[in-house]
Design an enzyme around this catalytic site. Structure first.
Site, PDB file in Angstrom:
ATOM      1  CE  LYS A 111      -4.496   0.743   0.374  1.00  0.00           C
ATOM      2  NZ  LYS A 111      -5.567  -0.191  -0.034  1.00  0.00           N
TER       3      LYS A 111
HETATM    4  N1  GLU Z   1      -7.504  -0.336  -3.407  1.00  0.00           N
HETATM    5  C1  GLU Z   1      -8.201  -1.562  -3.669  1.00  0.00           C
HETATM    6  C2  GLU Z   1      -8.249  -2.424  -2.422  1.00  0.00           C
HETATM    7  O1  GLU Z   1      -8.016  -1.957  -1.334  1.00  0.00           O
HETATM    8  C3  GLU Z   1      -7.651  -2.306  -4.880  1.00  0.00           C
HETATM    9  C4  GLU Z   1      -6.209  -2.678  -4.818  1.00  0.00           C
HETATM   10  C5  GLU Z   1      -5.649  -3.281  -6.091  1.00  0.00           C
HETATM   11  O2  GLU Z   1      -6.392  -3.526  -7.024  1.00  0.00           O
HETATM   12  O3  GLU Z   1      -4.444  -3.488  -6.118  1.00  0.00           O
HETATM   13  O4  GLU Z   1      -8.595  -3.575  -2.481  1.00  0.00           O
END
Ligand code: GLU
Length: 415
Positions: A111
């Site tokens: 993240k």
């Molecule tokens: N931000 C989204 C999540 O928390 C998608 C993350 C992604 O597709 O890598 O699941």
């Protein structure tokens, strides 16, 4: 394990990423070195991001966390938020590890958090910020094996296009605009998955026909608005929705397509098509399902007691605190954990990544079908594990995810 690792074999009992490794380890009979590896963040960076905007230079705190790459490159979104911290970014990265493991997608968890209120930024400034971030982590993005970003709160396809522009490899990022390798269906994918998760919980766990259900949704951003729209199309009565400024309540059911269009042009949907309510009021509504689809930690020891809904579907990442979770479980609520409920986004990301790698073209319906198959099969695994170990769906999802990661660590010779 290294000597240093051995000194850290004892579980700290910490609970981030929604998973208490020490209690899961008892079910899976994990060894202390395995627990130690699971509890450790693989890599993290705190960056003072200098962004020259011409008339001023902003210095922003940026946090990039790779929680685990045991199962593949760290996958996870870029969040722009005024209060994001390193702690929160770690927590969210860890949730991605469990989410990709539960859904058997060949990715790890990561993240990025950048501390700025996205509502204060023009799209041009946002693109400058993202381009600066890329400069800082270029090597990791270029390799394609370290980190594959995607949208999260405050970012979307235009920001992912900036990453693609900089790196020039379509598989280095997902959530791209559809004309440059993005998938039709990726934008609404998380909401689509949340709606499917809701229908599954209503019909398969509670035997309630979705057409006879009443639902309240907190958050009318990308996740909440699409989830509401799909549920409305399936015949559910969405009686209340809210955004950061407040909500709107109509016991007869809201006109969601209208609200959806309205929300694109206006700052808030507060009181539109219904009675004004606060975000606080939303918890105590007489509904079958409550969907927190906004931010973390909204269901805490105070609000959990107010919830009347039989089912809570976690559209947001980490909307329930540990104390809140204990209360929901004492009250016998069915809680569909985030790593299952909102996994539609990352499932679609996987489809996009595969299409970008192979150059194949994927249709919207195919994306929807993959999301539904993926979530449906995770549901079956979670329900079976919950029955087998007599644990909550949250812990069952965690048991499956942790087991997957441990197996990968063994296969790689890490444990
Ligand atoms: N931000 C989204 C999540 O928390 C998608 C993350 C992604 O597709 O890598 O699941």
């Amino acid at each position: 394990l290294t000597k240093e690792g051995k000194t850290e074999m004892q579980s700290t009992g910490k609970k981030v990423g929604g998973v208490d490794i020490s209690s899961i380890s008892k079910i899976l009979h994990l060894s202390p070195p395995e627990v130690s590896l699971l509890e450790r963040i693989e890599k993290e960076m705190t960056i003072g991001l200098r962004v020259n905007c011409g008339d001023e230079t902003m210095i922003l705190n940026a946090y990039v966390v790779y929680h685990s790459t045991a199962r593949g490159p760290a996958k996870g979104g870029i969040r722009l938020a005024p209060n994001v911290t390193l702690e929160e970014t770690r927590d969210l990265a860890e949730r991605m590890t469990w989410k990709t493991a539960l859904t058997h997608i060949p990715f790890g968890g990561g993240k990025t958090g950048i501390r700025i209120d996205p509502r204060t930024l023009t799209s041009f400034t946002k693109s400058l910020i993202i381009a600066r971030l890329v400069q800082e982590i270029r090597n990791e993005l270029v390799s394609g094996n370290d980190y594959i970003p995607a949208p999260d709160l405050g970012t979307g396809p235009p920001e992912m296009a900036v990453i693609y522009n900089e790196i020039r490899n379509p598989e280095c990022v997902t959530g791209k605009p559809t004309h440059v390798g993005g998938l039709p269906g990726r934008k609404e994918a998380t909401g689509r998955g949340v709606s499917y998760s809701t229908i599954y919980a209503l019909e398969h766990i509670h035997s309630i026909d979705v057409k006879k259900s009443k639902i309240a949704v907190q958050g009318f951003g990308n996740v909440g608005s699409w989830a509401s729209k799909f549920l409305y199309e399936k015949g559910a009565k969405i009686v209340a929705v809210s955004d950061i400024e407040g909500g709107t309540y109509n016991p007869e059911g809201l006109d969601i397509p209208k609200l959806f269009e309205y929300s694109k042009k206006n700052r808030t949907i507060k009181g539109v098509g219904g009675k004004v309510i606060t975000n606080e009021d939303l918890f105590s509504l007489d509904v079958d399902v409550f969907i927190p689809a906004a931010v973390e930690n909204v269901i805490d020891k105070n609000t959990a007691n107010k919830i009347k809904a039989k089912i809570v579907v976690e559209g947001a990442n980490g909307p329930t605190t540990h104390e809140g979770d204990i209360i929901l479980s004492k009250k016998g609520k069915t809680v569909i954990p985030d790593i299952l409920a909102n996994s539609g986004g990352v499932i679609a990301s996987y489809v996009e990544w595969k299409s970008s790698k192979s150059g194949s073209i994927t249709k919207r319906q195919e994306v929807y079908d993959t999301i539904e198959e993926g979530i449906g099969s995770s549901y079956k695994d979670v329900i079976a594990a919950a029955e087998r170990y007599k644990i909550s769906y949250r812990n069952a999802a965690a048991v499956i995810a942790v087991d997957e990661v441990v197996k990968a660590m063994h296969d790689r010779g890490w444990a």
